[in-house]
Each structure stands twice: as structure tokens, then as C-alpha cells.
Design an enzyme around this catalytic site. Structure first.
Site, short mmCIF file in Angstrom:
data_model
loop_
_atom_site.label_atom_id
_atom_site.label_comp_id
_atom_site.label_asym_id
_atom_site.label_seq_id
_atom_site.Cartn_x
_atom_site.Cartn_y
_atom_site.Cartn_z
N LYS A 97 2.54 -0.73 -5.71
CA LYS A 97 2.27 -1.86 -6.60
C LYS A 97 2.34 -1.49 -8.08
CE LYS A 97 -0.22 -5.14 -3.73
NZ LYS A 97 -0.40 -4.46 -2.42
N GLU A 119 -3.99 -12.68 -10.25
CA GLU A 119 -4.95 -13.00 -9.20
C GLU A 119 -4.85 -11.91 -8.15
OE1 GLU A 119 -1.65 -13.34 -7.10
OE2 GLU A 119 -1.79 -14.61 -8.87
N SER A 386 4.25 2.70 2.02
CA SER A 386 3.95 1.95 0.80
C SER A 386 2.66 2.38 0.10
CB SER A 386 3.90 0.45 1.11
OG SER A 386 3.00 0.19 2.16
C1 LIG Z 1 -0.02 -4.98 -1.15
C2 LIG Z 1 0.47 -3.96 -0.21
C3 LIG Z 1 1.48 -4.25 0.74
C4 LIG Z 1 2.04 -5.61 0.94
O1 LIG Z 1 2.67 -6.17 -0.16
P1 LIG Z 1 4.26 -6.30 -0.25
O2 LIG Z 1 4.48 -7.15 -1.45
O3 LIG Z 1 4.74 -6.94 1.01
O4 LIG Z 1 4.78 -4.93 -0.41
C5 LIG Z 1 1.95 -3.21 1.55
N1 LIG Z 1 1.45 -1.96 1.45
C6 LIG Z 1 0.47 -1.65 0.56
C7 LIG Z 1 -0.03 -0.26 0.52
C8 LIG Z 1 -0.04 -2.63 -0.29
O5 LIG Z 1 -1.00 -2.31 -1.18
#
Ligand SMILES: *Cc1c(COP(=O)(O)O)cnc(C)c1O
Length: 406
Positions: A97, A119, A386
Site C-alpha cells: 500500500k 478513508e 502483498s
Molecule cells: C489492503 C491489502 C490487500 C488488498 O487490497 P488490494 O487493493 O486488493 O491489493 C492485500 N494484501 C494486503 C497485505 C493488504 O494490506
């Protein structure tokens, strides 16, 4: 030059917003397309990606995970594949993010906006936004449903430590949806000095294109890395899909490579019943939510359905327009993974590799394990890891405490 300058992906995307939002969105669109091709802006962005976020992060060959899949494979002699992890979990603040938050905060600075609003539901986007605002000296206001502020107390405190003001929203259901409404009201009133920093590849144009561009650094790096390690492109890309930003960030630089199969993994939750999952692409219908057209989970009145996932960051009743389009044209496939299977993958990756993944990312790991069992050993899978799981350890401990099924 960027594709989809008009914000349309086939029939998806667009900008279905009231008149009072047209002016600020137009201004944002013009500024984004101006700066994204500006060498000076790019230099600044790349500087912070490297020196602050810690990019590039590794593309790690998960040898132990790969061989553990091999040993449990049903078809003896084959099965396993080579599983690589794109380590977004190693970024500053622990997830992908921050790439987008830094990009949009830099754009806010260029546009002369000194005040940033956002938000947040689970709080992860709020923390990333507060971090970028601290870095660039921007005032930061985070709207958060009052119920979510209680559920995510530590993240509220984190945001406050970072200098942000967290405003609990008590209207409606006092959750994310109501926080979005409050943020939009603020934006409509204050856009002359305010930037609305959106956290995923969703919302009205230009957000889906903009967020994709800032997250595409993931796929650009992964593409170069796999070419230098393996001398060829991967066979599969896997990523968890909430709104779809980490997934589109990995996928987009490979979309024109026809040999690369692309799979997005949605939260299958507890069951297929409405309210038990958040699998918008697998189980939703075409509709409009939060100003754009996509596959969405709605009830008979066209209102967003309640959603659930073990991973709070995946619980959203819509999905990015570009994913909706790739599903329709068959460029990507979308599958779902249950809470239970995500939890198993969470434990397995921790034990085999010493990497505790975010519960969101664990969905992609779970599907990779299923897929790898059916593949020859020489196939290559890249998973977008992610985020890291530190934020989830307490929740998982509480869930597993009784059963000790760790
Ligand atoms: C917020 C988040 C997601 C999901 O958000 P996407 O916009 O679909 O990427 C996935 N993995 C992590 C670690 C997150 O913090």
C-alpha cells in the site's frame, strides 16, 4: 503513454459521480497525466521508492515451500513447480500500500494541496497514508467507521503517532461505507486545498488507472528479476484480490505476454452464502458501486451486500474495473479460497520458509499450493506476497488457541 486514459476498461470503470465531484476529479485527472510523464516527478518517485520504501524488494525462490508441495503431490514424479515470492512484505510499513500512498502524496504536493484525506476500514490504508503525509509534511485526516476504530485500536494509535487526525464516523452502520461518504463530503467542500488519497484500484476515473500506475512497479521489477534469474517469463502470476491494487500492480506489466497465465484469488470466506464471503468477481454481478462499474456483490435493492473475509483487507463488495474487464475477455482467471485454506497457508509458509504472510497474501499462497500440485516441476509461479503477517498474529492466535491446529 498510458493505456485507458479515458478510464474505461470495456464496459467497466468510468465515473458515475454527482456533479459536485466532476470538477475535482477532472483537475486530478489532468494533473495525474501531466506529472506521471514528467521526468522530474518520476525521479522524485523513484528516489522515495528506493531510499524510503526500500525498493527494489527481492523476488525470492521459495525452495522449501516448493518442495513441500512436491512431496504432497498426488501425481507422483510430477507436481511441484517453482514458486517465487515477490516480497512486498519487506517494504517499509509492511505491504504494497505504501507504493500508492507515496505516489499520490507526491502528486498532492505537486498540485499544491496541503491537506490529505482518506478513508480506511481495517486501518492499513490509513497507516500508509499517514506515513506518506508525515514524510511530506502534509496535514492528514483519516475517516474511519466508529466500529472499525474500536476493532482496530492499535492502527488508530499508529495513525495518531504519525501525526494524523482520525475522525470516527457514527452515521449509518459506522463502518467503511459510511467513512467513504464522509470523506466524499469533505472532498466536495474542500477540494481547493484537499487531496483525496484512495487506497485501491477502485473508485471513479482517474483512480483505477492512477493506482495501477503507482503499483505497477511491482510487476516491472518482477519481470526483470525473473528474466535475470530464470532467463524466461513465468508461467503463472498469482495475487490476492480485494479492491485489486496489489494484483493489478503485478499483472499489468505482463498483460501483453500471452504465455503468462494470470490468476486473481478472491476471499471465499466461510461459505457461498451472501454475507459470508467477498468474492465479487467469482460470485457478483455487473453493477455500479462507489462511482464506477464493476462486478459487485449487491442485494435485490442494488445496495452493497455485507461481506466477510478472515483477511480484513479483502472484505470489499466491489473490485477494480480492470479486473472485471480481464475476467470478461478471459485474459485473467479469478478463483476463490476459503478462510480455512488461507489459514493453513498462513501456517505453512511460516513453517517452511520463516515468512509470516499477511492473511490477505495467504489466499494467494493457498491457491499456489493447489495449483502447483497439478503442474510439472519446471513450471514457474510468481506469487505477490502483498504484506507481512505481524498485524494478523494476534487474530490468528485467538482463532487457533482452542484447537491448537497451528
Ligand atoms: C489492503 C491489502 C490487500 C488488498 O487490497 P488490494 O487493493 O486488493 O491489493 C492485500 N494484501 C494486503 C497485505 C493488504 O494490506
Amino acid at each position: 503513454m498510458i493505456k485507458n486514459q479515458n478510464g474505461l476498461f470495456g464496459q467497466f470503470g468510468g465515473s458515475y459521480v454527482p456533479d459536485f465531484l466532476q470538477t475535482p476529479l477532472k483537475e486530478l485527472e489532468e494533473s495525474f497525466f501531466k506529472y506521471i510523464d514528467d521526468p522530474d516527478f518520476q525521479r522524485e518517485l523513484q528516489y522515495y521508492f528506493k531510499e524510503y520504501v526500500g525498493r527494489e524488494n527481492p523476488l525470492y525462490y521459495a525452495k522449501n515451500l516448493s518442495s513441500s508441495v512436491e512431496s504432497t503431490s498426488t501425481s507422483s514424479g510430477s507436481g511441484g513447480a517453482k514458486i517465487y515470492l515477490k516480497r512486498e512484505d519487506l517494504n517499509h510499513t509492511g505491504a504494497h500500500k505504501i507504493n500508492n500512498a507515496i505516489g499520490q502524496a507526491l502528486l498532492a504536493k505537486r498540485m499544491g494541496k496541503k491537506r490529505v484525506i482518506a478513508e480506511t476500514g481495517a486501518g492499513q490504508h490509513g497507516v500508509a497514508t499517514a506515513t506518506a503525509c508525515a514524510l511530506f509534511g502534509l496535514e492528514c485526516i483519516i475517516y474511519m467507521g466508529a466500529i472499525d476504530t474500536k476493532r482496530q485500536e492499535l492502527n488508530v494509535f499508529r495513525m495518531e503517532l504519525l501525526g494524523a487526525k482520525v475522525i470516527p464516523v457514527n452515521t449509518g452502520t459506522a463502518t467503511l461505507k459510511d467513512a467513504v461518504d464522509e470523506a466524499l463530503n469533505d472532498y466536495a467542500k474542500n477540494y481547493s486545498n484537499t487531496f483525496y488519497l484512495l487506497g485501491s484500484a477502485v473508485g471513479p476515473h482517474p483512480y483505477p488507472v492512477m493506482v495501477r500506475e503507482f503499483q505497477s512497479v511491482i510487476g516491472r521489477e518482477a519481470r526483470q528479476q525473473i528474466l535475470s534469474i530464470e532467463g524466461r517469463l513465468p508461467d503463472y502470476l498469482l495475487a490476492a484480490v480485494g479492491g485489486g491494487s496489489n494484483a493489478i500492480g503485478l499483472f499489468h506489466p505482463f498483460v501483453d505476454d500471452e504465455s503468462v497465465k494470470i490468476i486473481g484469488v478472491e476471499p471465499g470466506g466461510k461459505s457461498d452464502k451472501e454475507g459470508d464471503h467477498a468474492a465479487s468477481l467469482c460470485k457478483g454481478e455487473v453493477g455500479i458501486i462507489h462511482g464506477f462499474k464493476c462486478y459487485t456483490l449487491q442485494n435485490a435493492n442494488g445496495e452493497p451486500s455485507p461481506v466477510h473475509s478472515i483477511a480484513a483487507g479483502l472484505a470489499y463488495p466491489g473490485v477494480g474495473p480492470e479486473h472485471s474487464y480481464y475476467k470478461d475477455i478471459g485474459r485473467a482467471e479469478y478463483v476463490s479460497v476459503s478462510d480455512q485454506d488461507a489459514l493453513k497457508a498462513f501456517s505453512l509458509l511460516s513453517k517452511t520458509e520463516g515468512i509470516i504472510p499477511a492473511l490477505e497474501s495467504a489466499h494467494a499462497v493457498a491457491y499456489a499450493i493447489t495449483l502447483a500440485k497439478t503442474l510439472p516441476k519446471d513450471k514457474i509461479i510468481i506469487i505477490n506476497l502483498s504484506g507481512r503477517g505481524d498485524k494478523d498474529v494476534q487474530q490468528v492466535e485467538e482463532m487457533l488457541r482452542d484447537t491448537k491446529k497451528i
